[in-house]
Design a protein around this motif. Structure first.
Motif: not given
Length: 216
Positions: A208-216, A178-183
């Motif tokens: 990250l995008q769908i469940a956590k709303g990051l850079r959707s 998850l951390e790698y893909n967050r970066n």
């Protein structure tokens, strides 16, 4: 279907797959339940062992759906080559024989639906089997990535979000992945088109995008 008939067909299938000798040895032994899932990343020797254990477990208990699914998976993955997942007609017929035996012994179970889904190459036609399997075991982590992909492709946003949240909670994706893909996401400019290939660089992004709303 009686045990003798099952044994006869399994021997024919084993011969078609090129594993008759090891099966004959394994079938003469009492094997415990085959509970560990078979992976397509295993070596040919490991898949051979999986085939032997599963076949022996089936003869010990013909209703053991885990053994049946492991048997189908091991037979299918052993038919792959290093460069191709195309399966020749002889081995495809052997796989169809396994499905026929599964239908006679464990039709309608989670394992039966999963095997049919795999046999249909995870195409749209297998969607019914995927949904039926999910209904039987709604929290099983093995199918979450396939469910997420199906809902995304079909535009079922609400269902995709539910599955992405389940994946996040299930632990199938590690914290480091998850951390790698967050970066990765944070390094992209707006409206970038990102191409991915494989589980580790695709599904953590979905979470990250769908469940956590990051850079959707």
């Amino acid at each position: 279907m009686n045990t003798l008939h099952t044994l006869s067909v399994l021997l024919i299938v084993a011969a078609s797959l090129g594993h008759a000798a090891s099966f004959a040895q394994a079938a003469s032994e009492n094997a415990p339940r085959s509970s560990v899932s078979v992976s397509q990343d295993e070596s040919s020797e490991e898949l051979q062992d999986d085939l032997s254990r599963s076949q022996s477990a089936i003869l010990f208990n013909s209703k053991d759906e885990t053994a049946w699914l492991n048997y189908y998976k091991a037979a299918r993955y052993s038919a792959y080559t290093e460069r191709s997942r195309d399966i020749n007609s002889t081995k495809k017929k052997a796989l169809e024989d396994i499905l026929s035996l599964m239908e006679s012994n464990i039709k309608g179970t989670w394992a039966w639906h999963v095997a049919n889904y795999l046999h249909l190459e995870k195409r749209d036609e297998g969607g019914t089997h995927l949904r039926e399997a999910q209904a039987i075991r709604p929290d099983d982590p093995d199918l979450l990535d396939d469910l997420l992909a199906m809902h995304e492709i079909q535009g079922n946003t609400t269902e995709a979000k539910k599955v992405a949240r389940k994946m996040a909670q299930s632990g199938v994706v590690s914290a480091s992945e998850l951390e790698y893909n967050r970066n990765v996401l944070n390094s992209l400019e707006k409206n970038t088109l990102l191409l991915t290939n494989g589980f580790v660089d695709t599904y953590p992004l979905y979470i990250l995008q769908i469940a956590k709303g990051l850079r959707s």
